[in-house]
Design a protein around this motif. Structure first.
Motif, PDB file in Angstrom:
ATOM      1  N   PHE A   1      -3.441  -1.749   3.649  1.00  3.86           N
ATOM      2  CA  PHE A   1      -4.218  -2.634   2.786  1.00  3.86           C
ATOM      3  C   PHE A   1      -4.661  -3.885   3.538  1.00  3.86           C
ATOM      4  N   ILE A   2      -3.747  -4.528   4.238  1.00  2.43           N
ATOM      5  CA  ILE A   2      -4.098  -5.756   4.953  1.00  2.43           C
ATOM      6  C   ILE A   2      -5.130  -5.486   6.032  1.00  2.43           C
ATOM      7  N   ARG A   3      -4.925  -4.404   6.777  1.00  5.42           N
ATOM      8  CA  ARG A   3      -5.861  -4.075   7.858  1.00  5.42           C
ATOM      9  C   ARG A   3      -7.269  -3.828   7.317  1.00  5.42           C
ATOM     10  N   ASN A   4      -7.370  -3.037   6.259  1.00  4.13           N
ATOM     11  CA  ASN A   4      -8.691  -2.704   5.728  1.00  4.13           C
ATOM     12  C   ASN A   4      -9.309  -3.860   4.949  1.00  4.13           C
ATOM     13  N   PHE A   5      -8.500  -4.662   4.286  1.00  2.00           N
ATOM     14  CA  PHE A   5      -9.024  -5.845   3.602  1.00  2.00           C
ATOM     15  C   PHE A   5      -9.635  -6.809   4.620  1.00  2.00           C
ATOM     16  N   LYS A   6      -8.963  -6.953   5.755  1.00  2.00           N
ATOM     17  CA  LYS A   6      -9.477  -7.849   6.793  1.00  2.00           C
ATOM     18  C   LYS A   6     -10.779  -7.318   7.378  1.00  2.00           C
ATOM     19  N   GLN A   7     -10.864  -6.008   7.573  1.00  2.81           N
ATOM     20  CA  GLN A   7     -12.104  -5.415   8.067  1.00  2.81           C
ATOM     21  C   GLN A   7     -13.239  -5.590   7.064  1.00  2.81           C
ATOM     22  N   TYR A   8     -12.900  -5.543   5.789  1.00  5.57           N
ATOM     23  CA  TYR A   8     -13.912  -5.606   4.731  1.00  5.57           C
ATOM     24  C   TYR A   8     -14.379  -7.040   4.463  1.00  5.57           C
ATOM     25  N   THR A   9     -13.446  -8.019   4.527  1.00  7.86           N
ATOM     26  CA  THR A   9     -13.773  -9.403   4.167  1.00  7.86           C
ATOM     27  C   THR A   9     -13.717 -10.370   5.344  1.00  7.86           C
ATOM     28  N   HIS A  10     -13.232  -9.890   6.503  1.00 11.32           N
ATOM     29  CA  HIS A  10     -13.068 -10.720   7.703  1.00 11.32           C
ATOM     30  C   HIS A  10     -11.990 -11.792   7.522  1.00 11.32           C
ATOM     31  N   THR A  11     -11.076 -11.545   6.612  1.00 11.58           N
ATOM     32  CA  THR A  11      -9.943 -12.438   6.421  1.00 11.58           C
ATOM     33  C   THR A  11      -8.802 -11.644   5.806  1.00 11.58           C
ATOM     34  N   THR A  12      -7.579 -12.132   5.925  1.00 12.96           N
ATOM     35  CA  THR A  12      -6.444 -11.432   5.348  1.00 12.96           C
ATOM     36  C   THR A  12      -6.374 -11.705   3.844  1.00 12.96           C
ATOM     37  N   PRO A  13      -5.639 -10.887   3.088  1.00  8.76           N
ATOM     38  CA  PRO A  13      -5.514 -11.145   1.648  1.00  8.76           C
ATOM     39  C   PRO A  13      -4.967 -12.540   1.341  1.00  8.76           C
ATOM     40  N   MET A  14      -3.938 -12.974   2.057  1.00  6.57           N
ATOM     41  CA  MET A  14      -3.368 -14.289   1.784  1.00  6.57           C
ATOM     42  C   MET A  14      -4.342 -15.399   2.148  1.00  6.57           C
ATOM     43  N   GLN A  15      -5.052 -15.256   3.252  1.00  6.13           N
ATOM     44  CA  GLN A  15      -6.050 -16.260   3.611  1.00  6.13           C
ATOM     45  C   GLN A  15      -7.163 -16.314   2.574  1.00  6.13           C
ATOM     46  N   TYR A  16      -7.517 -15.141   2.029  1.00  5.62           N
ATOM     47  CA  TYR A  16      -8.542 -15.088   0.992  1.00  5.62           C
ATOM     48  C   TYR A  16      -8.076 -15.858  -0.245  1.00  5.62           C
ATOM     49  N   LEU A  17      -6.822 -15.668  -0.644  1.00  5.21           N
ATOM     50  CA  LEU A  17      -6.281 -16.374  -1.795  1.00  5.21           C
ATOM     51  C   LEU A  17      -6.258 -17.882  -1.565  1.00  5.21           C
ATOM     52  N   VAL A  18      -5.816 -18.295  -0.406  1.00  2.00           N
ATOM     53  CA  VAL A  18      -5.770 -19.725  -0.094  1.00  2.00           C
ATOM     54  C   VAL A  18      -7.176 -20.323  -0.128  1.00  2.00           C
ATOM     55  N   GLU A  19      -8.146 -19.607   0.408  1.00  2.00           N
ATOM     56  CA  GLU A  19      -9.518 -20.100   0.409  1.00  2.00           C
ATOM     57  C   GLU A  19     -10.046 -20.252  -1.015  1.00  2.00           C
ATOM     58  N   ARG A  20      -9.726 -19.277  -1.890  1.00  2.81           N
ATOM     59  CA  ARG A  20     -10.158 -19.393  -3.286  1.00  2.81           C
ATOM     60  C   ARG A  20      -9.520 -20.623  -3.936  1.00  2.81           C
ATOM     61  N   ARG A  21      -8.239 -20.830  -3.691  1.00  2.00           N
ATOM     62  CA  ARG A  21      -7.539 -21.968  -4.276  1.00  2.00           C
ATOM     63  C   ARG A  21      -8.119 -23.289  -3.791  1.00  2.00           C
ATOM     64  N   MET A  22      -8.391 -23.369  -2.500  1.00  2.00           N
ATOM     65  CA  MET A  22      -8.913 -24.611  -1.947  1.00  2.00           C
ATOM     66  C   MET A  22     -10.342 -24.880  -2.413  1.00  2.00           C
ATOM     67  N   THR A  23     -11.135 -23.841  -2.511  1.00  2.00           N
ATOM     68  CA  THR A  23     -12.518 -24.009  -2.989  1.00  2.00           C
ATOM     69  C   THR A  23     -12.529 -24.515  -4.429  1.00  2.00           C
ATOM     70  N   ASN A  24     -11.667 -23.945  -5.264  1.00  2.00           N
ATOM     71  CA  ASN A  24     -11.603 -24.392  -6.655  1.00  2.00           C
ATOM     72  C   ASN A  24     -10.979 -25.774  -6.770  1.00  2.00           C
ATOM     73  N   ALA A  25     -10.044 -26.070  -5.878  1.00  2.24           N
ATOM     74  CA  ALA A  25      -9.484 -27.429  -5.869  1.00  2.24           C
ATOM     75  C   ALA A  25     -10.562 -28.447  -5.510  1.00  2.24           C
TER      76      ALA A  25
END
Length: 284
Positions: free
Chosen positions: A215-239
């Protein structure tokens, strides 16, 4: 043992010919059920290309001068290129049925690539099909009958074979891509809706029947970021948005985007944005 084969101009000598883009040199079939063993060994390979189709049973190939065999089962094709050493064995106990075709020409590599067969491909999963056997048998028959324009018809039949290979491998590839895309889109939607909750990546992957590493490998290939980094980015953007557009204090904003500890929220925000939440609010 059943054998049926035929050669262009009735010549058993392999040849390299660039007078046309694609030329079929020979075609045949073996069905081993009485002889115990049928080996082939060409240490210098041939000067033409060869495709072998395992229609039933299995075959044992020794690639790259290895002494360990690669077992190729029914529903696969093997591609040999010019001057590539060839060594393979069929066994009667395994009821091997195989079809083969040799071909040459000035544009073979590009034609193969056009139909999705790249230089890295050696064993190709094609599935079994009566259409494959029909095309091989028709090529054998054309080589035996030598009717008008049969070399041209042989080329057409080989191209049909390549098209069927491409359709099968392409279908498998699209099926895998569709599954992957659906899973990644589901993950993105889930993370977007639940970004401010305590999401456990391992538990999420398990709930979808995936290993966490896959999951992590393919999520990173699909979004160019890891799942946890994606979550942090969403949190920071909304903050950021809340800091710019509301009067909530830093602790409240941190809680709204998923951080119960305001100091930890401030530390993550500064790491991501280069300044603390209060500094960011003052400059907006």
């Amino acid at each position: 043992m059943y054998i049926n084969s035929a050669y262009l101009n009735h010549s058993l000598v392999d040849f390299k010919d660039k007078s046309r883009k694609l030329i079929v040199g020979s075609c045949g079939t073996y069905h081993l059920y009485t002889r115990p063993r049928l080996p082939t060994y060409r240490p210098r390979g041939r000067v033409d290309f060869q495709i072998l189709y395992i229609a039933s049973g299995k075959a044992h190939f020794y690639f790259d001068k290895s002494e360990e065999d690669t077992v190729v089962t029914a529903g696969h094709m093997v591609l040999y290129r010019p001057k590539e050493p060839q060594r393979y064995v069929y066994y009667g106990t395994e009821q091997t049925e195989v079809y083969w075709v040799h071909f040459t020409g000035s544009n073979v590599t590009n034609i193969l690539r056009h139909y999705g067969i790249t230089k890295e491909m050696r064993v190709i999963e094609t599935g079994t099909s009566l259409e494959y056997t029909r095309l091989f048998r028709q090529m054998i028959l054309e080589l035996q009958k030598c009717q008008d324009y049969y070399p041209e018809l042989l080329t057409i039949l080989l191209l049909q074979l390549l098209i069927h290979i491409q359709r099968q491998t392409g279908r498998d590839h699209r099926r895998k891509d569709a599954y992957l895309e659906a899973e990644m889109e589901h993950a993105i939607e889930f993370f977007n809706e639940h970004y401010n909750t305590d999401i456990n990546i391992e538990e999420y992957a398990a709930s979808r029947g995936m290993s966490v590493s896959w999951f992590i490998r393919n999520f990173k290939q699909y979004t160019h970021t890891t799942p946890m980094q994606y979550l942090v980015e969403r949190r920071m953007t909304n903050a950021q948005m809340l800091l710019e557009t509301t009067n909530y204090n830093i602790t409240e904003i941190g809680s709204l985007v998923g951080y119960d500890n305001p100091l930890y929220f401030s530390r993550i925000f500064k790491k991501q944005k280069g300044m603390s939440p209060s500094e960011y609010r003052r400059q907006t």
